[in-house]
Design a protein around this motif. Structure first.
Motif, short mmCIF file in Angstrom:
data_model
loop_
_atom_site.label_atom_id
_atom_site.label_comp_id
_atom_site.label_asym_id
_atom_site.label_seq_id
_atom_site.Cartn_x
_atom_site.Cartn_y
_atom_site.Cartn_z
N HIS A 184 40.80 40.44 42.92
CA HIS A 184 40.03 40.77 44.11
C HIS A 184 38.58 40.34 43.97
N GLN B 32 46.10 46.93 36.51
CA GLN B 32 44.94 47.26 37.33
C GLN B 32 43.77 46.33 37.03
N ASP C 47 49.77 46.04 44.80
CA ASP C 47 48.55 46.44 44.10
C ASP C 47 48.16 47.81 44.64
N TRP D 41 44.43 43.00 38.78
CA TRP D 41 44.20 43.03 40.23
C TRP D 41 42.72 43.15 40.55
N ARG D 42 41.97 43.86 39.73
CA ARG D 42 40.52 43.95 39.93
C ARG D 42 39.91 42.54 39.79
N ASP E 233 45.95 50.07 43.71
CA ASP E 233 44.53 50.43 43.83
C ASP E 233 43.89 49.84 45.08
N HIS E 234 44.32 48.64 45.47
CA HIS E 234 43.74 47.99 46.65
C HIS E 234 44.66 48.10 47.86
N HIS E 235 45.80 48.73 47.70
CA HIS E 235 46.75 48.99 48.79
C HIS E 235 47.15 47.71 49.51
N ASP E 236 47.53 46.68 48.74
CA ASP E 236 47.99 45.45 49.36
C ASP E 236 49.05 44.78 48.49
#
Length: 105
Positions: free
Chosen positions: A94, A87, A47, A90-91, A49-52
């Motif tokens: 999270h 994206q 992911d 993943w948003r 955008d969240h760097h994971d």
């Protein structure tokens, strides 16, 4: 006459060496398919955008399918989604991850 025998021996030798390769191709294809199935069951997805990373297992696939149902969209493999759609997923993940962690403890 000797030249004719030389070509015939070359053709026969080539055929003898090529025969095992022709029969090995289906075995290699089966191994690749098995590896692909294993990779699909134990894949990690990044992911950006969240760097994971997220383990893409049956649980993640179920959450992904639920997300698609909420959006009234047909199933598509995650890697085939456009980047913007990935994206958005993943948003969603999270935003709902904290809630899920409380349910499992």
């Amino acid at each position: 006459m000797h030249r004719g025998w030389r070509y015939l021996r070359f053709i026969l030798l080539s055929a003898a060496l090529a025969a095992p390769l022709a029969s090995a191709k289906p075995v290699i294809a089966m191994q690749e398919r098995d590896e692909h199935d294993r990779d699909r069951d134990h894949r990690r997805v990044y992911d950006a955008d969240h760097h994971d990373y997220h383990d893409w297992d049956d649980r993640e696939d179920g959450i992904y399918r639920h997300w698609l149902e909420e959006r009234h969209e047909a199933y598509r493999e995650f890697h085939r989604l456009k980047r913007k759609e990935q994206q958005e997923y993943w948003r969603f993940r999270h935003e709902h991850q904290e809630h899920e962690e409380h349910e499992h403890h």
